[in-house]
Scaffold this motif. Structure first.
Motif, mmCIF file in Angstrom:
data_model
loop_
_atom_site.group_PDB
_atom_site.id
_atom_site.type_symbol
_atom_site.label_atom_id
_atom_site.label_comp_id
_atom_site.label_asym_id
_atom_site.label_seq_id
_atom_site.Cartn_x
_atom_site.Cartn_y
_atom_site.Cartn_z
ATOM 1 N N GLY A 168 -30.599 -13.854 22.040
ATOM 2 C CA GLY A 168 -29.394 -14.380 21.336
ATOM 3 C C GLY A 168 -30.262 -15.847 20.202
ATOM 4 O O GLY A 168 -31.593 -15.496 20.266
ATOM 5 N N TRP A 169 -29.715 -16.248 19.580
ATOM 6 C CA TRP A 169 -30.450 -16.978 18.403
ATOM 7 C C TRP A 169 -30.701 -18.548 19.544
ATOM 8 O O TRP A 169 -29.512 -19.614 20.158
ATOM 9 C CB TRP A 169 -29.757 -17.954 17.682
ATOM 10 N N ILE B 255 -27.857 -12.175 17.234
ATOM 11 C CA ILE B 255 -26.510 -12.524 17.570
ATOM 12 C C ILE B 255 -26.130 -11.027 17.576
ATOM 13 O O ILE B 255 -24.696 -11.176 18.056
ATOM 14 C CB ILE B 255 -25.913 -13.504 16.719
ATOM 15 N N VAL C 198 -26.140 -19.274 21.393
ATOM 16 C CA VAL C 198 -25.785 -17.860 21.024
ATOM 17 C C VAL C 198 -26.571 -16.524 20.858
ATOM 18 O O VAL C 198 -26.878 -16.570 20.339
ATOM 19 C CB VAL C 198 -24.861 -17.978 19.061
ATOM 20 N N GLN C 199 -26.026 -15.729 22.071
ATOM 21 C CA GLN C 199 -26.153 -14.948 22.340
ATOM 22 C C GLN C 199 -25.638 -13.601 22.063
ATOM 23 O O GLN C 199 -26.157 -12.503 21.654
ATOM 24 C CB GLN C 199 -25.405 -14.373 23.938
ATOM 25 N N GLU C 200 -24.316 -14.085 21.193
ATOM 26 C CA GLU C 200 -23.756 -12.917 20.928
ATOM 27 C C GLU C 200 -22.331 -12.947 19.614
ATOM 28 O O GLU C 200 -21.781 -13.991 20.352
ATOM 29 C CB GLU C 200 -22.942 -11.735 21.325
#
Length: 524
Positions: free
Chosen positions: A397-398, A389, A515-517
């Motif tokens: 991501g997560w 993240i 959640v990528q970033e």
């Protein structure tokens, strides 16, 4: 609205249609893909159909060419290569088949409900904010392709698709030996120019059936700000530099990073309208003098090299930003350029002060400063990958587990990411990049981290308070920006909390979002 056709824009006429091997409504290809409706033919003679995958019961687009064989080899090879790159801004490629017995070939790909950029702009050019969002998605997709060593080779307003849900995707990769990563980057400049003006710069990018760019008597391309009013200088400069063949080009990931910054900043008030076409100077009132729309453009500096990376691109953006802030400043010198702290923009010094203007900057975050919060009714599984993240890469991501319903299968109120800034800080914004649109989420803050246990997570969910009034409900984008922070308050613990997931796949557990970033910005 219907799925648009894809295919390289070309000046040649459409090949003669053959009847042998012609597809028909209701026909099932490869015992799996039922043809439901012929949508159109692209410029190279391929037929585009809306179909249904009868096994997975999902809509698909079928791009069919006949005869097949050697004439379809390029299309099939490009489809196979494209299928290896998975990215939210790339159309998914499911299958590529050459039916030698029927003398035809076809590619099966994701169906996108929406329109091509070409058709959207037919109703009028886009505003600066939407243009930046479109170009950011395209650059992000191209960066993912280039990271594999491949090039797209077919970027134009017909292959940039804008979904009804707001998603922007790039389709129909089809590079040949003449295509390079530089031609892809140049084409992104063409997409910017087209979105802003409704014209495609043939000489600077590639031939097309679209109207050519606006040009002066010498044949030189006119800047978007000369073609229409209201184009911000920062976007005008970036577009023209990408089309200027005298200048070196940035890498796709560098361009994507700059467009991401501008895309986030597009929510700020001074980006909404950059004022007159060109500001020549400053008068006693503090306002610049605007030139007429048809006045000649000043000479562009040839020595500027945007290939220097983000620093060069930032310089371009800052120049445009200053123009826009000056134009919006009005006649009161005391208010010129001032923006309240806490909204993610610059902070002006006190009147009469010589102190430099301080701008919020992203805080460096490491893996040990973030963790997943899973309320006690959860099974505390799928918590791995949180380090991605904050790795600076929007493509990783997560990835939580998938669920049967949007509200986490009725098992818990949600899941989130806890961010520990290390010490109390003045925060101006939190930007979260997600893998898919349609999620619901909010940002909360608290005073401590009780610990990574079920009891600790329960305490966080119950005690943390929402930051401001911002709450995204089934948000139609993939980038959430929270900026409702109190400028007089410091924050150390922040919780990005997802309350609903979108349906992003088929099957028994279709609800999921990655959640990528996460980027937190503020004052040091």
């Amino acid at each position: 609205m219907t799925q648009v056709g894809e295919g390289r824009e070309a000046s040649e006429s459409t090949p003669q249609v053959m009847t042998f091997g012609a597809p028909s409504v209701g026909e099932i290809l490869a015992e799996r893909y039922e043809l439901a409706e012929h949508i159109n033919d692209d410029s190279a003679g391929r037929q585009v159909w809306r179909g249904v995958d009868v096994i997975l019961r999902r809509p698909v687009a079928v791009v069919l060419r006949y005869p097949g064989g050697d004439s379809a080899a390029e299309m099939l090879q490009a489809a196979v290569a494209a299928s290896r790159v998975i990215h939210p801004s790339l159309v998914g490629v499911y299958d590529a088949i050459d039916e030698t017995e029927n003398d035809r070939a076809y590619v099966v790909r994701e169906w996108v409900d929406g329109e091509a950029l070409r058709d959207v702009v037919a109703d009028g050019p886009l505003d600066a904010t939407r243009t930046t969002t479109v170009a950011h998605a395209v650059a992000d997709a191209v960066a993912a392709i280039h990271a594999t060593g491949m090039v797209h080779g077919n970027i134009h307003p017909g292959t940039v698709l804008i979904g009804d849900d707001g998603r922007v995707v790039l389709a129909d990769a089809r590079a040949d030996s003449a295509d390079t990563s530089e031609t892809d980057i140049r084409a992104i400049g063409g997409v910017l120019y087209f979105a802003l003006t409704g014209h495609w710069p043939h000489d600077e990018v590639s031939p097309s059936n679209l109207p050519d760019a606006v040009r002066d008597g010498s044949g030189a391309i006119a800047a978007p700000r000369q073609a229409r009013a209201g184009v911000p200088a920062y976007l005008d400069d970036l577009t023209m530099d990408l089309l200027d063949k005298r200048l070196a080009l940035p890498a796709a990931d560098v361009l994507a990073a700059e467009l991401a910054r501008l895309d986030t900043a597009g929510d700020e008030p001074y980006y909404e309208d950059a004022g007159p076409l060109r500001l020549l100077g400053s008068g006693s009132s503090g306002q610049g003098a605007a030139v007429a729309r048809n006045a000649p453009e000043t000479t562009r500096p040839a020595g500027r090299k945007i290939a220097a990376g983000v620093a060069g691109l930032l310089a371009i953006a800052i120049v445009g930003l200053l123009f826009g802030m000056s134009a919006l400043g009005g006649g009161d010198d005391s208010d010129a350029g001032a923006t309240p702290a806490g909204n993610g923009t610059s902070v002006s010094p006190a009147p009469g002060s010589d102190a430099p203007v301080t701008k919020p900057q992203p805080f460096p975050l490491t893996a040990d400063q973030v963790r997943i919060v899973d309320p006690p009714t959860g099974n505390r599984k799928g918590l791995e990958g949180v380090d991605k993240i904050v790795d600076g890469d929007d493509n990783t991501g997560w990835a939580p587990y998938s669920y049967k319903t949007a509200n986490f299968g009725n098992l818990k109120p949600g899941m989130g990411v806890l961010i520990n800034l290390g010490q109390p800080r003045t925060v101006s914004s939190v930007t979260v990049t997600l893998s898919h649109p349609g999620a619901s989420a909010e940002l909360r803050s608290g005073d401590s981290d009780p610990g990574a246990t079920s009891a600790g997570d329960d305490a966080i969910v119950k005690s943390y308070q929402r930051v401001g009034e911002e709450q995204f409900e089934k948000y139609d984008g993939t980038k959430m920006v929270f900026n409702g922070f109190d400028p007089d308050k410091k924050y150390q613990y922040l919780l990005f909390f997802i309350t609903e997931m979108p349906a992003t796949q088929d099957g028994q557990y279709p609800y999921r979002v990655d959640v990528q970033e996460i980027v937190v910005a503020g004052l040091s």
